[in-house]
Each structure stands twice: as structure tokens, then as C-alpha cells.
Design an enzyme around this catalytic site. Sequence first.
Site, short mmCIF file in Angstrom:
data_model
loop_
_atom_site.label_atom_id
_atom_site.label_comp_id
_atom_site.label_asym_id
_atom_site.label_seq_id
_atom_site.Cartn_x
_atom_site.Cartn_y
_atom_site.Cartn_z
N TYR A 139 9.76 13.95 0.35
CA TYR A 139 9.03 13.80 -0.91
C TYR A 139 9.10 15.15 -1.64
O TYR A 139 10.02 15.92 -1.44
CB TYR A 139 7.60 13.34 -0.59
CG TYR A 139 6.78 12.86 -1.76
CD1 TYR A 139 7.28 11.96 -2.68
CD2 TYR A 139 5.47 13.31 -1.93
CE1 TYR A 139 6.52 11.53 -3.75
CE2 TYR A 139 4.69 12.88 -2.98
CZ TYR A 139 5.22 11.98 -3.90
OH TYR A 139 4.45 11.55 -4.96
N ARG A 192 12.03 10.63 -16.63
CA ARG A 192 11.20 11.82 -16.48
C ARG A 192 10.93 12.05 -15.00
O ARG A 192 9.83 11.86 -14.51
CB ARG A 192 9.87 11.64 -17.25
CG ARG A 192 9.08 12.92 -17.45
CD ARG A 192 7.63 12.61 -17.70
NE ARG A 192 7.00 11.92 -16.59
CZ ARG A 192 6.47 12.53 -15.51
NH1 ARG A 192 6.50 13.82 -15.38
NH2 ARG A 192 5.91 11.80 -14.55
N LYS A 210 9.03 7.25 -2.33
CA LYS A 210 7.66 6.72 -2.46
C LYS A 210 7.42 5.59 -1.46
O LYS A 210 6.37 5.51 -0.82
CB LYS A 210 7.42 6.19 -3.87
CG LYS A 210 7.34 7.27 -4.93
CD LYS A 210 5.93 7.82 -5.06
CE LYS A 210 5.86 8.84 -6.17
NZ LYS A 210 4.52 9.36 -6.38
N GLU A 282 7.09 4.36 -12.01
CA GLU A 282 7.25 5.72 -11.51
C GLU A 282 8.18 6.53 -12.42
O GLU A 282 9.31 6.12 -12.69
CB GLU A 282 7.84 5.66 -10.09
CG GLU A 282 7.74 6.95 -9.33
CD GLU A 282 6.30 7.37 -9.08
OE1 GLU A 282 6.02 8.57 -9.23
OE2 GLU A 282 5.46 6.53 -8.74
N ASP A 283 7.69 7.66 -12.89
CA ASP A 283 8.50 8.63 -13.65
C ASP A 283 9.16 8.03 -14.89
O ASP A 283 10.33 8.30 -15.19
CB ASP A 283 9.55 9.27 -12.73
CG ASP A 283 8.90 10.25 -11.76
OD1 ASP A 283 7.68 10.46 -11.87
OD2 ASP A 283 9.59 10.80 -10.89
N ASP A 305 1.69 5.60 -11.02
CA ASP A 305 1.26 6.69 -10.15
C ASP A 305 1.08 7.99 -10.93
O ASP A 305 0.21 8.80 -10.62
CB ASP A 305 2.27 6.87 -9.02
CG ASP A 305 1.74 7.77 -7.92
OD1 ASP A 305 0.54 7.68 -7.62
OD2 ASP A 305 2.52 8.56 -7.36
N ASP A 306 1.92 8.21 -11.95
CA ASP A 306 1.83 9.45 -12.72
C ASP A 306 0.54 9.51 -13.54
O ASP A 306 -0.04 10.57 -13.71
CB ASP A 306 3.04 9.57 -13.65
CG ASP A 306 4.35 9.49 -12.90
OD1 ASP A 306 4.57 10.32 -12.01
OD2 ASP A 306 5.14 8.56 -13.16
N ASN A 447 5.07 19.66 -10.53
CA ASN A 447 6.09 19.60 -9.47
C ASN A 447 7.47 19.75 -10.08
O ASN A 447 7.67 19.45 -11.26
CB ASN A 447 6.02 18.24 -8.76
CG ASN A 447 4.79 18.10 -7.89
OD1 ASN A 447 4.44 19.03 -7.17
ND2 ASN A 447 4.14 16.95 -7.95
#
Length: 591
Positions: A139, A192, A210, A282-283, A305-306, A447
Site C-alpha cells: 500500500y 488522481r 486496496k 478510488e482516486d 475512500d478519498d 501521500n
Amino acid sequence: MESFLKEQRGGESVLDLSPRSTVGGGVEDVYCEDRASEDQLVTPWAVSVSSGYNLLRDPHHNKGLAFTEKERDAHYLRGLLPPAVLSQELQEKKLMQNIRQYELPLHKYMAMMELEERNERLFYKLLIDNVEELLPVVYTPTVGEACQKYGSIFRRPQGLYISLKEKGKILEVLRNWPERSIQVIVVTDGERILGLGDLGTQGMGIPVGKLALYTALGGVRPSTCLPITIDVGTNNEQLLNDEFYIGLKQRRATGKEYYDLLEEFMTAVKQNYGEKVLIQFEDFANHNAFELLAKYGTTHLVFNDDIQGTASVVLAGLVASLKLLGGSLSDHTFLFLGAGEAGTGIAELIALEISKQNKAPLEETRKKIWLVDSKGLIVSTRKESLQHFKKPWAHEHEPCKTLLEAVKAIKPTVLIGTSGVGKQFTKDVVEAMAAHNEKPLIMALSNPTSQAECTAEEAYTWTQGRAIFASGSPFDPVEFDGKHFVPGQANNAYIFPGFGFGLVISGAIRVHDDMLLAASEALAGQVTQEHYDKGMIYPPFTNIRKISAHIAANVAAKAYDLGLATRLPRPADLVKYAESCMFTPNYRSYR
């Protein structure tokens, strides 16, 4: 083929129900049937009985040198393996020795991915038993580098790739996936990825990573997890000119073309897998992430999740930190650097929690929270030019062009970085925080590690050891002035595996904000006095399966309370029930 497999448990002959299709393209509701333990006897069924050479190349059932003498005879493995018989524990010991010999984290990542393709249960055994050491490998931060180099390290496809070429055929594509009972989908469009930007199809490393954590940390069975990348092109010039790029070589589709493809995807997922499949976005870039969450939050079981996972894990750290800071959440003032998905998502959840605690209107509780974006402090005079998700945070105040100006003017007790840009918490900024706070709480959440707003060492040094610090990516413990500080990691991996598992075991059909608050409260409740003594506001990852069980139980309880759960009757002890449903990677004995 009849798929009732008899197995021996405790001397009784019972039925093992494997996933089967039902009328209308849906999937029969199966869960908790894979409570694997070493005394189980199962036959490794695939389309037919897997044996011999094929069995050794089936990662779901392969045990390598752990096949017993009896199993080698029964499954035509004689001569296909060296004569030694090793236990799973000995295999684990050998592999950890091998992985530790690699100097580069990316090589460790590749070794772990190759293990997953070869021996799934051993992969999860390693990850569960060595979670603190291997989490940064599979991760953040290593997965970021893996995504950047995904084209060159690409070996074998993992998950589903749905591109513009599949428009009109997405349901057929979903049916190409061999597993029929899917409980969790993690999907990205690669625009992203972490703080690294548009990586296109190479973003597949994120859904794969994930879902590995959904299983290792949350106990969701790997066979029910599906990573998906939606490829609508990329605006990354380097990838467009890379002869080894594995995605569509065209600029990103936008507008109607983009949203039509997503609509077809969301419709096909529900049609193929039913109402209770969790779809984790996600992203995605800001301009799409908020719109997709708002659009499908009322029709599907969706989670970003973001926006939501980050918010929940940060809120948990804030709630836990009150033991060190004193007061309640409403007594503190929060300043964010970064007003995108993560920043506004965290801000909204903090405001919701304060509103819930104080029974105050949300519009009032938002006034305790200030955001700085690339143009400075978000204030009411900027309201007309702001994106819609920033407007609730435009409060009455004089403009401040820089973060340092904002810190001096607002005098926050908590500074949170979600900018995606490293080194923004400068010495001046941190010293300004320390000047008006006995214990400034500094959360550098961007991150990977290279993008963190400041390091743990800088935070402790510039505040003379008074700071309470947490980051998004891991930092080593710091020695300062004779004291040992253990930086907290506000890692989404604390929340999303247990959160998703709670939705699965309750059969939830929608995500509600109260479930996110319930997850935060459960995580904060796992921080002990021993952790506080080290300056920690998050528990260590060594206990993550226990933590996830408590989070899952809290989330499931909230789903039942809100009438959004479908698994009835409600279990009497949800923590024990969650623990009993968790996938365990111990080898099974084959007849």
C-alpha cells in the site's frame, strides 16, 4: 456441476455452499461460509476437480511444498514437487527472509504480487502476520511507485479493465470475470492517483492494493473482491508517448461521453451483482468524485475512500487526541491546507460530529473549520468564484494569501494538510502553531511520503517535542530531547476494510454518514493509555484485525438501527459475529 461439497468439521458431515447463479443474472447471497481452519477437509473444486500440474498453478488452491504425502498421492502431485514437506509457517519464514533481502521497496512489492499470483493463502498469511512491515510495501507509499511503473512491471492481468472500447458491452465484460458472488468492488479511473496525478490505466495498482487490504485487514474473502479500472484515456503526455503504456492512447473523455460510460457501468454492476455489492470509488479527480458520490449515493451502495474514508480515519484521530489536548471537538479550531476531496470531506465529517454532540445546526458548526486553497484562505468575498464543494467553508474574514498568514490570523489548535504538495508546513508555520498552542496537533496527511506537508522529525523538533503528530504515510519513531515519539499514521487502511466488512455482514443497501461516525468512534475507542503515553493517537497496526472487527460491528449496528441492513435476524453479539465471518488464510486439507 452440482456444487455441494461435503466436508468434515468436527466429525460431522456438512454442506459447503459455494456461490451459484440464480435466475435473472443475480447472485445467490452467500457469506461467512469460508471460515477456514486447518481441520477442514475440502476438495479444491474449480470448473472440475483441480489436480496435478493445474493444481500447482491455481493460486486459490496451491500450497506448494505444504501438500502432504497423502495429498500428493490423491491429487497426482507425485514427482511435480521436491520430496520435502514444509508447514505454512516454515514457508512464511522462508519468504519473509527472501523479501527482507530486497533493498528496494518496489522489488519487495513485486515479490509480494508474484506470491499472490502463485499462492493466495500464503500471500495473505504473510500480510496478516507481518502487517506493520508489509503494509507500506503493498500500500502507500510503495504502491504509488508501482503505479508509476505499472506498464514496465506488468506481468499478469489482475482485475477487470473497462475502457471506452467496451461501451455498450460492459455487462458482458463483467460476466467474463470468473467469480459470480462479488461483495466489494474498488474502481478507479486513474485520474488522481495518490498525490501523483493522472496515471491512466496504470492506476490499477490502487484497486488491487486496496482489495488486498480488504481481505488481510478486514476479513473479506478474496474471491468476493473485484478490482476494476475504467479507462477513458489519459492527459499524461509521458504515458501517451510511452510505447509500453498499457492503456488507451488518447486524451481523457469528459462530459456526456464520460458520464454515459459510468452510468452504464453502475447499472451493469447492480444488474450483475445485485443491490448489496459495495462499490468503492478510488482516486477520481475532484470534479468527478463529488458528482459520482452524490449521484449514486441514493441508488447504490457506494463509498468514496478519498472523501469519506479519509474523513473517518482523521476524525478518529481527532476524537482520540482529545485525551491529550483536553476539551471537546467544539472547543477546537481547525485549519486545513487543501480544499479538495480529502480536505472538504474531513471538514464536513468534523462538522457533523460536532453538530451531533452539541445538537447545533451544521451551518454553525462549520464555522469552527477554515480551509486554505491555492489562492489563500477561503472567505466569503471569494464565494462567487468557488467550486460548489468549497462554498460551505467561505466564512466572514479578511483575506489571507498564505498559510502562515492564516495560521497567525485564525490561531487554529489543529492544522491538517491535505494539499498533495510536500513541504508546505514550513518551520515558520509550525513555530506559529506552537506559539499559541501548548500541544499543537499537526496532521500532514498527503501521500506518498515525498508529498507529506512536513516530516515527523520536523514537527517534533520545531515545537520542542510539544506537537502531537500524525501523517498519511508512515514515519519512523523520533528521539528528541531524551524522549521517544511514535508518530501516528492517519491511514485509511484503519477504516475502509472494517467499514466495508460491516456493510457486507449486515447486508447494508446504502451508506449513511452516521456509519462513518460510528467507524470513527470505534477506531478512537481502540487507543489505550499505553498508546497515549507514546504520543500516539492511533493504535498500532499489529491489532488491525481486532480493530476491524470492532469497526465492522459498529457500522453493522448502525445499519440495523437505520433500517438499512438486510441480514436478519440481527446477531446478538456483532463483534463475535464479525470475527467469526472473517476470512482466515490458513491452509485447508484436501481429500
